[in-house]
Design an enzyme around this catalytic site. Structure first.
Site, PDB file in Angstrom:
ATOM      1  N   HIS A 101      -1.504  -8.809   0.422  1.00 13.06           N
ATOM      2  CA  HIS A 101      -0.116  -8.391   0.337  1.00 13.06           C
ATOM      3  C   HIS A 101       0.654  -8.906   1.561  1.00 13.06           C
ATOM      4  O   HIS A 101       0.052  -9.417   2.510  1.00 13.06           O
ATOM      5  CB  HIS A 101      -0.002  -6.856   0.255  1.00 13.06           C
TER       6      HIS A 101
HETATM    7  C1  T46 Z   1      -2.327  -4.006   6.061  1.00 14.27           C
HETATM    8  C2  T46 Z   1      -3.795  -4.061   6.117  1.00 14.27           C
HETATM    9  C3  T46 Z   1      -4.332  -4.725   7.331  1.00 14.27           C
HETATM   10  C4  T46 Z   1      -1.318   5.196   2.832  1.00 14.27           C
HETATM   11  O1  T46 Z   1      -1.128   6.161   2.081  1.00 14.27           O
HETATM   12  N1  T46 Z   1      -0.886   5.243   4.116  1.00 14.27           N
HETATM   13  C5  T46 Z   1      -1.065   4.211   4.972  1.00 14.27           C
HETATM   14  O2  T46 Z   1      -0.645   4.288   6.156  1.00 14.27           O
HETATM   15  C6  T46 Z   1      -1.708   3.031   4.500  1.00 14.27           C
HETATM   16  C7  T46 Z   1      -1.913   1.831   5.433  1.00 14.27           C
HETATM   17  C8  T46 Z   1      -2.127   2.994   3.215  1.00 14.27           C
HETATM   18  N2  T46 Z   1      -1.939   4.066   2.383  1.00 14.27           N
HETATM   19  C9  T46 Z   1      -2.437   4.014   1.013  1.00 14.27           C
HETATM   20  C10 T46 Z   1      -1.841   2.924   0.152  1.00 14.27           C
HETATM   21  C11 T46 Z   1      -2.963   2.634  -0.845  1.00 14.27           C
HETATM   22  O3  T46 Z   1      -2.853   3.526  -1.925  1.00 14.27           O
HETATM   23  O4  T46 Z   1      -3.835   3.754   1.053  1.00 14.27           O
HETATM   24  C12 T46 Z   1      -4.236   2.975  -0.055  1.00 14.27           C
HETATM   25  C13 T46 Z   1      -4.978   1.731   0.405  1.00 14.27           C
HETATM   26  O5  T46 Z   1      -4.052   0.867   1.095  1.00 14.27           O
HETATM   27  P1  T46 Z   1      -4.111  -0.711   0.981  1.00 14.27           P
HETATM   28  O6  T46 Z   1      -4.684  -1.119  -0.312  1.00 14.27           O
HETATM   29  O7  T46 Z   1      -2.745  -1.257   1.305  1.00 14.27           O
HETATM   30  O8  T46 Z   1      -5.133  -1.066   2.158  1.00 14.27           O
HETATM   31  P2  T46 Z   1      -5.433  -2.496   2.780  1.00 14.27           P
HETATM   32  O9  T46 Z   1      -6.602  -2.336   3.662  1.00 14.27           O
HETATM   33  O10 T46 Z   1      -5.496  -3.549   1.732  1.00 14.27           O
HETATM   34  O11 T46 Z   1      -4.144  -2.799   3.675  1.00 14.27           O
HETATM   35  C14 T46 Z   1      -3.948  -2.046   4.834  1.00 14.27           C
HETATM   36  C15 T46 Z   1      -2.476  -1.742   4.996  1.00 14.27           C
HETATM   37  O12 T46 Z   1      -1.965  -1.108   3.823  1.00 14.27           O
HETATM   38  C16 T46 Z   1      -1.652  -2.980   5.243  1.00 14.27           C
HETATM   39  O13 T46 Z   1      -0.419  -2.598   5.802  1.00 14.27           O
HETATM   40  O14 T46 Z   1      -1.658  -4.895   6.580  1.00 14.27           O
HETATM   41  O15 T46 Z   1      -4.390  -2.772   5.959  1.00 14.27           O
END
Ligand code: T46
Length: 187
Positions: A101
């Protein structure tokens, strides 16, 4: 009379002109411009640009003594924004990838406290793979950088300092949507 006049004149000089600005004061002066136009904003003096635009490498400060190392990320010295959130990626199973993303406005400072991972960055034109395996090295991402995180070593702890609280509407989770947004911005 004369000396009173001189005194008055001295106190009219703005605070920042009378002494060197601290890193935090410099930050306050320069940051609003960076926030308004992150694609044009100058690279902070303590950051090194990567090949991917809007992505930079920052050396954190380390204070070493016989008790171990203390690693610092401080506003205006290593951290180019006010951190409103911290999150970490831990216990990532072998072979799993994260990310996939870009963020429209969020700025982030990423580093590994322990372990290693590959950060694959893409600005819509240039791609770059950066191995993060040193707790003293951080990556600063301005808005609109596509990222993927992969090849996590077992036990890796990745920490992210973020400029805003969580907001799902800030995410571009499809590469097509990311390219469309870049085109709309004219970047
Ligand atoms: C990034 C990389 C390095 C939350 O509810 N609160 C939060 O602060 C975050 C970061 C995520 N979430 C929720 C959103 C999704 O439903 O947690 C779930 C997993 O998040 P995501 O799929 O976006 O996780 P990553 O590891 O792919 O990405 C994360 C960060 O979202 C993003 O900002 O740059 O780590």
């Amino acid at each position: 009379m004369n000396s009173r006049l001189k005194l008055g004149a001295r106190s009219a000089v703005p605070l920042g002109m009378r002494r060197d600005l601290s890193p935090a004061e410099l930050f306050d002066r320069e940051y609003p411009a960076a926030r308004k136009a992150p694609h044009l904003a100058p690279v902070p003096s303590y950051a090194r640009p990567l090949d991917v635009r809007r992505a930079m490498e920052v050396d954190l400060s380390v204070i070493r003594d016989q008790r171990g190392d203390l690693v610092v990320a401080e506003l205006g010295k290593h951290l180019p924004f006010v951190a409103r959130r911290m999150y970490s990626l831990v216990r990532v199973p072998e072979g799993e990838a994260r990310g996939g993303h870009a963020h429209k406005e969020l700025e982030q400072l990423l580093f590994v406290l322990h372990g290693a991972l590959d950060l694959v960055l893409d600005d819509g034109v240039t791609q770059q793979r950066v191995r993060l395996d040193d707790p003293e090295k951080a990556i600063y991402l301005r808005p609109m950088v596509w990222r993927e995180l992969e090849h996590f070593a077992p036990g890796t702890v990745c920490v992210v300092l973020a400029s805003e609280v969580y907001d799902e509407s800030d995410y571009l989770r499809s590469y097509d949507a990311y390219r469309d947004e870049l085109a709309a911005l004219g970047w």
